[in-house]
Design a protein around this motif. Structure first.
Motif, short mmCIF file in Angstrom:
data_model
loop_
_atom_site.label_atom_id
_atom_site.label_comp_id
_atom_site.label_asym_id
_atom_site.label_seq_id
_atom_site.Cartn_x
_atom_site.Cartn_y
_atom_site.Cartn_z
N LEU A 81 5.56 -11.16 -2.84
CA LEU A 81 5.24 -9.89 -3.45
C LEU A 81 4.05 -9.29 -2.72
N SER A 82 4.10 -7.99 -2.39
CA SER A 82 3.00 -7.37 -1.64
C SER A 82 2.78 -5.93 -2.09
N TYR A 83 1.56 -5.47 -1.84
CA TYR A 83 1.18 -4.08 -2.05
C TYR A 83 0.81 -3.49 -0.70
N PHE A 84 1.25 -2.26 -0.44
CA PHE A 84 0.92 -1.61 0.83
C PHE A 84 0.45 -0.19 0.59
N GLU A 85 -0.34 0.30 1.52
CA GLU A 85 -0.84 1.67 1.47
C GLU A 85 -0.86 2.23 2.89
N THR A 86 -0.25 3.38 3.08
CA THR A 86 -0.13 4.00 4.40
C THR A 86 -0.73 5.39 4.38
N ASP A 87 -1.61 5.66 5.34
CA ASP A 87 -2.14 7.00 5.57
C ASP A 87 -1.48 7.55 6.83
N VAL B 243 2.00 18.96 10.43
CA VAL B 243 1.44 19.37 9.14
C VAL B 243 0.33 18.42 8.75
N ASP B 244 -0.28 18.68 7.60
CA ASP B 244 -1.39 17.85 7.15
C ASP B 244 -0.92 16.45 6.81
N SER B 245 -1.85 15.64 6.39
CA SER B 245 -1.62 14.21 6.21
C SER B 245 -0.87 13.93 4.92
N ALA B 246 -0.43 12.68 4.79
CA ALA B 246 0.25 12.21 3.59
C ALA B 246 -0.18 10.78 3.32
N GLN B 247 -0.03 10.36 2.08
CA GLN B 247 -0.36 8.99 1.70
C GLN B 247 0.83 8.39 0.97
N ILE B 248 1.17 7.17 1.35
CA ILE B 248 2.27 6.43 0.74
C ILE B 248 1.74 5.07 0.29
N GLU B 249 2.11 4.66 -0.92
CA GLU B 249 1.73 3.35 -1.40
C GLU B 249 2.87 2.78 -2.22
N ASN C 14 -0.90 15.37 1.25
CA ASN C 14 -2.30 15.62 0.94
C ASN C 14 -2.69 17.10 1.04
N SER C 15 -1.87 17.90 1.67
CA SER C 15 -2.22 19.31 1.84
C SER C 15 -2.11 20.08 0.53
#
Length: 721
Positions: free
Chosen positions: A532-538, A574-580, A607-608
């Motif tokens: 089981l894991s947690y991830f976060e992407t910018d 385009v501007d940035s995004a965050q995925i988790e 994020n925009s």
């Protein structure tokens, strides 16, 4: 920001997983097992480019075997990989429109490999790759950025397929054989026939396979019939020869050839409103993949384990519209080679592997249209992209008094350049450095537990299509001059505008997780394993296709009402995004029972403006469990898909949000069974019922119904000597 993912559901998903995996504790094990290999280590090759147990790998990798594929009798690749956590296929039910996404990143952000050869085909309304599941020996899904090994495109992850070889069919004491497999499924009246021959003679082994698959319209859970006629021919020719104990040669050719009758827009089930995209056309879809490799691995020298691979993939889609008549085509050819060497050595208390490599490949696209003056196709610019990359990676297993530590640092440098005849002299060139550091730790005295974490960066270079889009995107009626009652049919165009100044998409991802691995839990020789894991992407500089639909002021200016256009379409960063998100996979296997549960939770924000990303999916839990009956050479099982309600919001431009898409949750149940009768040696029967309650549900997009109840069966006969 509000998501429709509910904490109560997530708790229920995790609890349900535990209950499913606990159920086999009541079972009693027979004295012998015919499936002990299934409880041996599952190994990934693509996670680090060297074989490593999936449990030890400091990240998430899913492996699908040939036996899994035979058992589920998949019609498409997405059928075979449906339960893989973090992986989803958009594009609707047609096999020609399937678009994989990993952890919320889709399209060209997923690297697709077939026997190590890149599959670079891209199209607005067709799939990313074309492959018959009958030719797959194993599939691996590496989740998370892998640009430190594979360069551009491996941002969401890697989807890697290995074709079948002789070892997938022959027992250890056999040298040659053949296999015939016949299949049918009711939901699209699909028939299948494959013939394979295989041999292992001394220093040579090889396999040859041909297959025919024909299918008609797809009956959806909504009761509608989705136009989709496929006539597929597939072929594989593959062999290897050991020149010496250290030197081995390999070569293969694989083909997918489909003549399909379907709308120009092969994705989705609802009409687009565009009479061209919704009109049925004849599509000829052909992919040829050629590969040759030489491996040098002398047993007396641990510093040398070298593989040189050369490949070429040619994917072409021709579309013939008899109402015009008109033929358009898109042809993408990828040519490449790679050199990789792994050196193994011991240093103190550590066992080490250093892998270094060089990759080069080139994508070339040609678009044609027999109804244009120049013969070129609008929106499919002729052009090419060239990539060169070098990388280095260390895998070090360090024994300490506190436990075993595995560290995997790596880095890759890429440079690339794209050009097109659309913008002569305007090349797009750049470079990128992609580092990754991953580690896992097994505490002393607790071999059943392993914690892991990683930091990685990924990138994707802009494609020729994104850089050099040109020509007409679509046509609409003139706001004044279009008047059918007076016989005036004047249309104006929305035109593509090239943007050769695009920069690569870039991501940074952090992931943490843990795994458990128990043996002899409730019965002798059983195994319970999970991660089981947690991830976060910018993500930065995401490339988006932007349509600016607006009539020119001169469209309304008398007396001519000309010149007139309907705006422009271009690609832009385009501007940035965050995925988790969370991702989990648990398996239990014994001589009598088996079960599996996978969990996917993905959230993403632009994020925009705070909008939800368009490639998100509902929270999902997939269950697979059943009973083995070795005394009858059979097994019976069930697969259950459970998805939460889904809601995607978009910014309304006034500080608020509107609901752009909303889908109900669903529970879909499948049944399957396999049987090798004792009275018919070498015969295997696989049967199943998908969506047994004929549930009407939307998995990919709102209004895109999935197939209804589907009865299927496959009969195999195989011999070996």
């Amino acid at each position: 920001m509000k998501f429709t993912s509910h904490h109560s559901l997530r708790a229920g998903l995790l609890m349900g997983t535990a209950l499913v995996l606990s159920a086999p504790a009541l079972a009693q094990s027979p004295d012998v097992s015919d499936d002990e290999e299934r409880r041996e280590e599952t190994v990934t090759v693509y996670g680090t480019s060297n074989p490593i147990p999936v449990f030890d790998y400091p990240g998430q990798v899913s492996v699908i075997t040939r036996d899994d594929l035979d058992t589920f009798a998949p019609s498409t690749v997405s059928d075979a990989l449906r339960d893989v956590p973090g992986l989803d296929f958009a594009g609707g039910p047609r096999r020609t429109g399937e678009l994989p996404s990993i952890r919320g990143l889709s399209g060209q952000n997923v690297l697709i490999l077939v026997d190590g050869a890149r599959q670079s085909f891209t199209s607005a309304h067709d799939g990313r790759f074309f492959l018959d599941p009958e030719l797959i020996g194993k599939a691996e899904v590496v989740k998370g950025p892998a640009s430190a090994l594979y360069g551009s495109g491996a941002v969401g992850g890697v989807l890697a397929f290995e074709s079948v070889d002789a070892a997938d069919f022959l027992a250890e004491d056999q040298t040659m054989g053949a296999r015939i497999r016949l299949g049918y499924q009711s939901v699209n009246e699909e028939t299948l026939a494959t013939l394979s021959g295989f041999t292992r003679q001394g220093k040579f082994d090889g396999v040859a396979s041909i297959g025919l698959r024909q299918s008609g319209d797809i009956e959806l859970g909504s009761g509608a019939s989705l136009p989709s006629d496929d006539d597929i021919q597939s072929a594989l020719l593959k062999g290897s020869y050991a020149l010496t104990d250290a030197l081995n040669l390999e070569a293969s050719w694989q083909r997918f050839d489909n003549t399909a009758i379907e709308p120009n827009n092969g994705q989705g089930t609802a009409g687009t409103g565009d009479t061209v995209l919704d009109r049925d056309v004849e599509k000829d879809i052909v992919t040829d993949t050629y590969r040759a490799a030489i491996t040098f691995n002398p047993a007396s020298n641990n510093w040398i384990d070298t593989t040189l691979t050369a490949y070429q993939t040619d994917s072409k889609v021709d579309e013939f519209d008899q109402t015009v008549p008109r033929t358009i085509s898109r042809d993408i050819e990828t040519t490449g080679f790679s050199v990789r060497n792994a050196s193994r050595f011991t240093l103190g208390q550590s066992e080490n592997t250093i892998t270094i490599g060089v990759d080069w490949y080139e994508d070339e696209q040609v678009g044609t249209d027999d109804q244009t003056v120049t013969g070129t196709r609008n929106g499919v610019p002729d052009g090419m992209s060239e990539f060169t990359g070098v990388f280095a990676q260390l895998e070090s297993v360090i024994a300490t008094q506190f436990g075993e530590l595995l560290i995997v640092p790596g880095v890759r440098f890429d440079e690339f350049e794209s050009s097109s005849s659309v913008s002569v002299g305007q090349t797009n060139s750049d470079d990128a450095v992609s580092p990754r550091f991953a580690a896992s730790f097994e505490p002393a005295g607790a071999t059943w537990f392993r914690a892991f974490g990683s930091y990685s960066e990924g990138f994707r270079a802009p494609s020729v299509n994104e850089l050099y889009l040109d020509g007409v995107h679509f046509s609409v009626p003139h706001p004044i001059l279009f008047n059918p009652a007076r016989g005036s049919f004047v249309f104006v165009n929305n035109n593509f505008i090239p943007n050769p100044d695009l920069v690569p998409e870039k991501t940074e991802t952090v992931e943490f997780g843990a795994g458990i691995d128990f043996r002899d839990v409730w019965t002798s020789r059983d195994r319970l394993q999970g991660k089981l894991s947690y991830f976060e992407t910018d993500a930065q500089d995401l490339i988006n296709l932007s349509v600016d639909f607006a009539y020119d002021p001169t469209c309304f200016a008398p007396p001519a009402f000309q010149p007139c256009t309907a705006g422009t379409t271009n690609s832009a960063n385009v501007d940035s995004a965050q995925i988790e998100g969370w991702e989990g996979e648990l398996r239990y296997d014994s001589e009598r029972f088996f079960s599996q549960a996978t969990l996917s939770i993905i959230e993403g924000t632009d994020n925009s403006d705070g909008s939800d990303l368009g490639s998100l999916t509902a929270d999902r839990l997939a269950l697979n469990f059943g009973v083995k009956m070795p005394e009858w050479n059979s097994r019976i099982g069930s697969r259950i898909q459970i998805a939460d309600d889904f809601e995607r919001r978009e910014a309304d431009g006034a500080g608020g949000f509107t609901i752009a898409e909303q889908r109900d949750g669903y529970v879909v149940v499948d049944l399957y069974a396999s049987w090798s009768p004792s009275f018919a040696e070498n015969v295997r029967l696989d049967v199943g019922i998908d969506n047994i309650f004929e549930h009407d549900y939307d998995r990919v997009f709102e209004g895109v119904s999935e197939p209804g109840r589907n009865f299927k069966a496959a009969l195999s006969w195989q011999f070996g000597v």
